[in-house]
Design a protein around this motif. Structure first.
Motif, PDB file in Angstrom:
ATOM      1  N   GLN A  63       0.829  -1.204   0.000  1.00  0.00           N
ATOM      2  CA  GLN A  63       0.000   0.000   0.000  1.00  0.00           C
ATOM      3  C   GLN A  63       0.863   1.253   0.000  1.00  0.00           C
ATOM      4  O   GLN A  63       0.705   2.141  -0.839  1.00  0.00           O
ATOM      5  N   GLU A  64       1.793   1.333   0.936  1.00  0.00           N
ATOM      6  CA  GLU A  64       2.636   2.509   1.064  1.00  0.00           C
ATOM      7  C   GLU A  64       3.449   2.751  -0.204  1.00  0.00           C
ATOM      8  O   GLU A  64       3.543   3.881  -0.693  1.00  0.00           O
ATOM      9  N   VAL A  76      -5.210   5.114  -0.203  1.00  0.00           N
ATOM     10  CA  VAL A  76      -5.495   4.417   1.052  1.00  0.00           C
ATOM     11  C   VAL A  76      -7.013   4.464   1.238  1.00  0.00           C
ATOM     12  O   VAL A  76      -7.578   5.542   1.408  1.00  0.00           O
ATOM     13  N   TYR A  79     -11.866   2.887   6.087  1.00  0.00           N
ATOM     14  CA  TYR A  79     -12.242   1.710   6.879  1.00  0.00           C
ATOM     15  C   TYR A  79     -11.162   0.634   6.954  1.00  0.00           C
ATOM     16  O   TYR A  79     -10.907   0.114   8.026  1.00  0.00           O
ATOM     17  N   GLY A  81      -8.018   0.827   5.176  1.00  0.00           N
ATOM     18  CA  GLY A  81      -6.681   1.315   4.847  1.00  0.00           C
ATOM     19  C   GLY A  81      -5.696   1.176   5.986  1.00  0.00           C
ATOM     20  O   GLY A  81      -4.519   0.886   5.758  1.00  0.00           O
ATOM     21  N   HIS A  82      -6.174   1.339   7.209  1.00  0.00           N
ATOM     22  CA  HIS A  82      -5.276   1.207   8.366  1.00  0.00           C
ATOM     23  C   HIS A  82      -4.753  -0.215   8.529  1.00  0.00           C
ATOM     24  O   HIS A  82      -3.769  -0.437   9.221  1.00  0.00           O
ATOM     25  N   ARG A  83      -5.395  -1.184   7.866  1.00  0.00           N
ATOM     26  CA  ARG A  83      -4.929  -2.576   7.897  1.00  0.00           C
ATOM     27  C   ARG A  83      -4.022  -2.909   6.717  1.00  0.00           C
ATOM     28  O   ARG A  83      -3.701  -4.068   6.482  1.00  0.00           O
TER      29      ARG A  83
END
Length: 121
Positions: A63-64, A76, A79, A81-83
């Protein structure tokens, strides 16, 4: 691609070509699951804005790297994206070979190893 040429048809065909996948609506959008339980791709047609995209599981760091490299194509998602999930815009020019790899990688992140053998994800 069989079944149609729109982005949803193409994403659907790619997801359903993978072993033991199913599709059903989740949060009002087409979503694909491994063995009916583990989500690996969620379609997002104008879900929060006027854009067409999908959100998917992604290998660590993907992702990054992709968002930094091409923020006009990747994002990102809310909901999940933090995963580490990846958002992929489909309302821009799309490389379907790259999309195939991204969806296969998403599947490999969540599917049991027995199902992913030989997929290269």
């Amino acid at each position: 691609m069989a079944g149609g040429s729109g982005p949803l048809d193409r994403v659907r065909a790619l997801c359903l070509a993978l072993p033991e996948t199913t599709e059903r609506l989740s949060h009002g959008e087409p979503t694909w699951f491994v063995r009916g339980r583990r989500t690996f791709v969620m379609y997002a047609e104008r879900h929060h804005d006027d854009r067409v995209a999908f959100w998917c599981a992604a290998p660590p760091g993907a992702q990054e790297a992709l968002v930094a490299e091409a923020p006009g194509r990747f994002f990102v998602p809310p909901y999940v994206g933090h995963r580490g999930w990846l958002g992929v815009w489909l309302d821009v020019p799309v490389d379907w070979a790259e999309i195939t790899e991204i969806i296969t990688d998403a599947y490999c992140v969540v599917a049991p190893k027995r199902l992913t053998a030989g997929l290269g994800g």
